[in-house]
Write a protein that holds these residues in place. Structure first.
Motif: not given
Length: 277
Positions: A9, A215-220, A222-223
């Motif tokens: 991130t 991946k889920k955490s990276i998306n979180a 980024g958001t």
DNA sequence: CGGCATCCCTGGGAGC
DNA sequence: TGCTCCCAGGGATGCC
């Protein structure tokens, strides 16, 4: 705190301002981090052009157009701040880098680390293969080399428990104490199970769960950066949707059992002894 | 060699 | 309010 998703991130945020940006000034306030910062950082980084950063394990690597690499490791308590405009130095700020982007905007990048377990380095790209921190890193868990065959090879004749195995940076690069618990919960495998007691199905679950959780955490992350960039510019901390870590005494999401806290290698470990076998 | 305890450092929270 | 103790998401080192 910073494990692979947080470092990713930070990289993402840095990449938005580092794209042929010139270092206009660098100040070092404290050199004695995990290792002492090399003198060449202060003298050689100035006026270098910084390219897009990338991540290797928990390391942030920023190439320059003059064939150097600027490396950051956040250790346990490190953060990177990105700020525009004037910046007043704060407690535990160790390195401050001012940059000018291609379209003439100015930013300040600050490395802050209370416990000083992190590190900043600057070296010629020819040394990257043999860099003392990078050379021993294992596979990227989101890469194509993270396979059942690879795990089998690394587990051969080993007796350590799977949680310690996942956290071993020389085997898999980027998983730390939080995500080790989260991954094993997702995979329904006990953190105490030794690796010689893992079959092919277990390994498949571990790989699937690892990629999913990271991946889920990276998306979180980024958001979180898009929506909640804090006024102080602080990066690297974001609200994570954790299912077991820190959840001892609360109910397991999958059954009615209670999440327990145990100690493995002096690190807090959370799991559901009913779901995870 | 592998596995484990210890140590590096500062700060925050709990408990008294 | 202040003191003490314990804990913290990383990882190198040294010991058995």
């Amino acid at each position: 705190m910073p494990e692979l998703p947080e470092v990713e991130t930070v990289c993402l945020a840095l990449s938005k301002i580092l794209n042929n940006s010139e270092v206009s000034n660098i100040e070092i306030f404290r050199k004695d981090l995990r290792w002492t910062i090399n003198d060449n950082l202060e003298t050689d980084l100035k006026e270098k052009i910084l390219k897009k950063p990338y991540r290797r394990g928990k390391y942030i690597l920023i190439p320059t157009s003059k064939e150097h690499i600027l490396l950051f490791h956040l250790g346990m308590s490190g953060t990177i701040k990105i700020l525009s405009g004037e910046y007043k130095v704060f407690k535990h700020d160790h390195v401050k880098i001012k940059i000018e982007t291609e379209d003439n905007n100015f930013f300040t990048i600050v490395y802050n680390d209370p416990r000083r377990f992190g590190y900043v380095d600057f070296f010629h790209i020819s040394k990257i293969k043999n860099h003392f921190l990078l050379k021993k890193l294992g596979v990227e868990p989101l890469g194509k080399d993270f396979t059942i065959q690879y795990l089998q090879k690394k587990m051969y004749n080993k007796s350590k428990c799977v949680k310690n195995f996942l956290m071993d940076q020389s085997i898999i690069a980027g998983i730390g104490n939080i995500y080790a618990s989260e991954i094993l919960y997702e995979a329904n495998i006990s953190p105490l199970r030794t690796v010689d007691k893992l079959n092919k199905e277990h390994l498949k679950s571990i790989i699937t769960a690892t990629k999913f959780i990271l991946k889920k955490s990276i998306n979180a992350g980024g958001t979180s950066i898009r929506n909640h960039l804090q006024p102080d510019g602080n990066l690297g901390y974001f609200v994570q949707k954790l299912k077991v870590y820190g959840k001892n005494k609360s109910k397991c999401n999958k059954c009615n059992n209670v999440i327990v806290l145990i100690n493995i290698n002096n690190r807090s470990t959370y799991y559901c002894s009913n779901c995870q076998r």
